[in-house]
Design a protein around this motif. Structure first.
Motif, PDB file in Angstrom:
ATOM      1  N   LEU A 174     -26.387 -18.592 -19.367  1.00  0.00           N
ATOM      2  CA  LEU A 174     -25.277 -17.739 -18.961  1.00  0.00           C
ATOM      3  C   LEU A 174     -23.956 -18.223 -19.540  1.00  0.00           C
ATOM      4  O   LEU A 174     -23.701 -19.426 -19.578  1.00  0.00           O
ATOM      5  N   TYR A 194     -22.190  -9.655 -10.164  1.00  0.00           N
ATOM      6  CA  TYR A 194     -22.734  -8.311 -10.348  1.00  0.00           C
ATOM      7  C   TYR A 194     -24.142  -8.440 -10.930  1.00  0.00           C
ATOM      8  O   TYR A 194     -24.303  -8.937 -12.043  1.00  0.00           O
ATOM      9  N   SER A 218     -27.037  -5.299 -15.639  1.00  0.00           N
ATOM     10  CA  SER A 218     -26.572  -5.542 -17.012  1.00  0.00           C
ATOM     11  C   SER A 218     -25.664  -4.448 -17.547  1.00  0.00           C
ATOM     12  O   SER A 218     -25.256  -4.498 -18.712  1.00  0.00           O
ATOM     13  N   ILE A 270     -22.520  -3.711 -17.204  1.00  0.00           N
ATOM     14  CA  ILE A 270     -21.153  -4.065 -16.801  1.00  0.00           C
ATOM     15  C   ILE A 270     -20.077  -3.237 -17.495  1.00  0.00           C
ATOM     16  O   ILE A 270     -18.936  -3.214 -17.046  1.00  0.00           O
ATOM     17  N   MET A 291     -16.893 -14.373 -14.459  1.00  0.00           N
ATOM     18  CA  MET A 291     -18.150 -13.652 -14.268  1.00  0.00           C
ATOM     19  C   MET A 291     -19.219 -14.301 -15.125  1.00  0.00           C
ATOM     20  O   MET A 291     -18.988 -14.586 -16.308  1.00  0.00           O
ATOM     21  N   ASP A 292     -20.382 -14.557 -14.544  1.00  0.00           N
ATOM     22  CA  ASP A 292     -21.511 -15.133 -15.277  1.00  0.00           C
ATOM     23  C   ASP A 292     -22.275 -14.004 -15.944  1.00  0.00           C
ATOM     24  O   ASP A 292     -22.814 -13.120 -15.268  1.00  0.00           O
ATOM     25  N   ILE A 293     -22.320 -14.028 -17.276  1.00  0.00           N
ATOM     26  CA  ILE A 293     -22.987 -12.946 -18.007  1.00  0.00           C
ATOM     27  C   ILE A 293     -23.909 -13.523 -19.074  1.00  0.00           C
ATOM     28  O   ILE A 293     -23.684 -14.607 -19.611  1.00  0.00           O
ATOM     29  N   THR A 294     -24.960 -12.784 -19.381  1.00  0.00           N
ATOM     30  CA  THR A 294     -25.943 -13.217 -20.372  1.00  0.00           C
ATOM     31  C   THR A 294     -25.425 -12.969 -21.793  1.00  0.00           C
ATOM     32  O   THR A 294     -24.449 -12.235 -21.997  1.00  0.00           O
ATOM     33  N   GLU A 329     -25.448  -9.315 -22.504  1.00  0.00           N
ATOM     34  CA  GLU A 329     -24.308  -8.596 -21.932  1.00  0.00           C
ATOM     35  C   GLU A 329     -23.050  -8.829 -22.757  1.00  0.00           C
ATOM     36  O   GLU A 329     -22.213  -7.921 -22.884  1.00  0.00           O
ATOM     37  N   VAL A 330     -22.910 -10.009 -23.322  1.00  0.00           N
ATOM     38  CA  VAL A 330     -21.760 -10.284 -24.201  1.00  0.00           C
ATOM     39  C   VAL A 330     -21.739  -9.303 -25.358  1.00  0.00           C
ATOM     40  O   VAL A 330     -20.673  -8.802 -25.758  1.00  0.00           O
TER      41      VAL A 330
END
Length: 291
Positions: free
Chosen positions: A127, A220, A223, A225, A254-257, A260-261
């Motif tokens: 993440l 959240y 995926s 977002i 926010m922790d995103i994969t 998602e980036v």
């Protein structure tokens, strides 16, 4: 001769003398906190000299996060970090309330990953801790989502979105865990803000954290977002409220994969440092390995 001990306040001079190459190491600044309450810090001594440290912190009584792995550069390559990490892992599981133990390390830290993997922990998720003060590139002008104040409704949401799937839940900034109801104590649920969209198919959780700076931690579990109207208006509204309260440097986290980036617009304002890799092992798997 090699010995491992649990470090106490009066061992600070040994830690201060470690030549780790880490500039302004936070472990040295908060050493007194890392040796008390729910924290443990261990030191490996070679012929009376401290050459490596590692420890853990207990969260919600049943999760142990291992870390603070540091070695003196003059003694690297001797397997000390692996031995000490193993000692800390065993010590964590000697606490019979601990159901899961993990470690979080940055993707570029290959040496730490090797130590963790040698001790039987598996990678759960990678993440980015995405940080920003400006969400305008993601806002659409839609109305913010609806607050959820009923405690049972909050319980239902976390059960549905996290517990049933075992999805990783970011309990704090830097500290995600595979979800169980142990992570969702009523006191926390009462304090955290929940919002759901009009058709009640999505939920957002916001909570506050402080790791040097103040953060609005936006959680959240989907995926999409960039495609949910009102999501970022809701986050932005809570952020500006918190910023007014703190009066200091305050950010959205926010922790995103990685996936998602890739969906973020080109003009997004997130800082995206090296992603963090969460490793872990549950008690059942640990006990199989040590039998």
């Amino acid at each position: 001769m090699k010995t491992i001990i649990r470090l106490q306040n009066d061992d600070y001079p040994y830690v201060q003398a470690l030549d780790t190459g880490i500039k302004d190491d936070y472990v040295k600044h908060i050493f007194d906190k890392l040796v008390q309450v729910s924290n443990r810090l261990f030191g490996l001594f070679q012929d009376g000299q401290l050459v490596s440290i590692a420890g853990y912190t207990i969260y919600t009584g049943s999760y142990a996060m291992l870390g603070r792995l540091r070695s003196d550069r003059r003694f690297k390559g001797n397997g000390f970090s692996t031995s000490l990490f193993s000692h800390a892992l065993n010590a964590a599981f000697n606490n019979h309330s601990v159901k899961w133990a993990g470690a979080n390390t940055q993707e570029h830290n290959i040496s730490a990953q090797r130590v963790i993997e040698k001790n039987g922990l598996s990678n759960y998720v990678t993440l980015h801790g995405a940080i920003t003060k400006d969400t305008s590139a993601l806002e659409t002008g839609a109305k913010p989502w609806n607050p959820v104040t009923d405690l049972q409704r909050k319980r239902d949401w976390v059960q549905q979105t996290y517990v049933k799937s075992g999805q990783v839940f970011p309990y704090e900034c830097y500290y995600p865990f595979p979800a169980s109801m142990d992570l969702f104590q009523d006191d926390d649920l009462e304090q955290w803000a929940f919002y759901e969209n009009d058709n009640q198919t999505r939920v957002l959780i916001t909570k506050t954290d402080q790791k040097k700076n103040h953060y609005l931690h936006a959680v959240y579990p989907w995926s999409d977002i960039v495609s949910q109207p009102g999501l970022w208006e809701t986050i932005s509204s809570d952020y500006y409220r918190l910023k007014e309260i703190t009066g200091e440097d305050t950010y959205i986290w926010m922790d995103i994969t990685k996936e998602e980036v890739q969906t973020l617009p080109a003009n997004h304002q997130f800082e995206l440092p090296s992603p963090w890799m969460l490793y872990g092992i549950d008690r059942e798997e640990y006990e199989r390995l040590v039998d």
